[in-house]
Design an enzyme around this catalytic site. Structure first.
Site, PDB file in Angstrom:
ATOM      1  CB  CYS A   1     124.716 -78.825  69.907  1.00 15.88           C
ATOM      2  SG  CYS A   1     125.384 -77.750  68.869  1.00 15.88           S
TER       3      CYS A   1
ATOM      4  CG  HIS B   1     120.174 -78.752  67.466  1.00 16.00           C
ATOM      5  ND1 HIS B   1     120.148 -78.635  68.884  1.00 16.00           N
ATOM      6  CD2 HIS B   1     121.296 -78.064  66.972  1.00 16.00           C
ATOM      7  CE1 HIS B   1     121.284 -78.117  69.170  1.00 16.00           C
ATOM      8  NE2 HIS B   1     121.934 -77.765  68.416  1.00 16.00           N
TER       9      HIS B   1
END
Ligand code: GLN
Length: 244
Positions: free
Chosen positions: A94, A193
């Site tokens: 990310c 994630h």
């Protein structure tokens, strides 16, 4: 055999359980009798990355990304670029993934210059476009990767990079073109994630084997582990999303 993992900015870049990826890599090595060493490379550290076999950096909010992007200009950035250009293995989640690109344009304030390892550009459209939040399923080499995403930035791939996979469920890079993540040489960027690796043992082993092959040659083959629990967790996400 021994694997050295370079954990970049663990104190600043660690969201939604990203540190779990390090724990997963360590355990999967230890369960196979592979020595493993984790070097925490924070901003003030003068550790040299070339002693690492695998680099990892987790996600972060815009504020943390700004601090890291500034620091990368002081030399660490060049080291990471060299490591990747030489075929070093890296996993960037990310906010880290965004900083491995050409730039990240936050909703407010100046662009954050990236390392340009990935031919990608990331834009945060502020209130114009909603955050990309939720469970994600990605098709990676015909297998599924499952995870969780929460990002305001939307990433667009250039010519000199391939997507990590295609979106089956979720937003992925930009909620428009169906791509997720990016791959350049042995560097992998993703919005997943969760942490990503504990529920995706096949991808964890892919990275470990790649890094050990870099060090010990193409003959490296990892022993098979009993991943019953890992696949139960993986399949639970697929069932929850009606994909199993
Ligand atoms: N701050 C970045 C964004 O919002 C990255 C967030 C993250 O790492 N989860 O897009």
């Amino acid at each position: 055999m021994k694997l050295t993992i370079g954990h970049l900015c663990p104190d600043l870049m660690n969201l939604y359980g990203d540190r779990g990826n390090i724990i997963c890599l360590v355990r999967r090595c230890q369960w196979r009798g592979i020595d493993v060493d984790v070097q925490e490379v924070s901003l003030s550290s003068n550790l040299e990355l070339r002693t690492s076999n695998l680099l990892f950096m987790g996600g972060g909010q815009d504020r943390q990304q700004k601090i890291v992007a500034e620091d990368f200009k002081k030399g660490r950035g060049e080291e990471i670029r060299e490591f990747i250009e030489k075929g070093g293995v890296g996993l960037f989640i990310c906010g880290a993934y965004q900083l491995m690109g050409k730039f990240y344009r936050p909703a407010e304030g100046p662009d954050l210059e990236g390392l340009g390892v990935f031919d990608i550009e990331t834009y945060h459209f502020g209130k114009e476009k909603p955050r990309c939040i939720g469970n994600v399923v990605v098709d990676w080499q015909g297998k599924t990767l499952v995870g969780f995403e929460n990002h305001g930035g939307r990433t667009y791939l250039g010519e000199r990079v391939k997507p990590l996979g295609t979106v089956v469920r979720g937003h992925g890079n930009n909620s428009e073109d169906g791509t997720e993540g990016a791959v350049y040489k042995n560097a992998f960027g993703t919005y997943l994630h969760g942490a990503l690796l504990p529920k995706n043992p096949h991808f964890a082993d892919y990275l470990i084997e790649l890094a050990l092959k870099n060090k010990y040659g193409p003959g490296v083959k990892l022993d098979t582990l009993d991943d019953t629990l890992e696949w139960q967790a993986h399949n639970a996400v697929l069932r929850k999303l009606g994909l199993k």
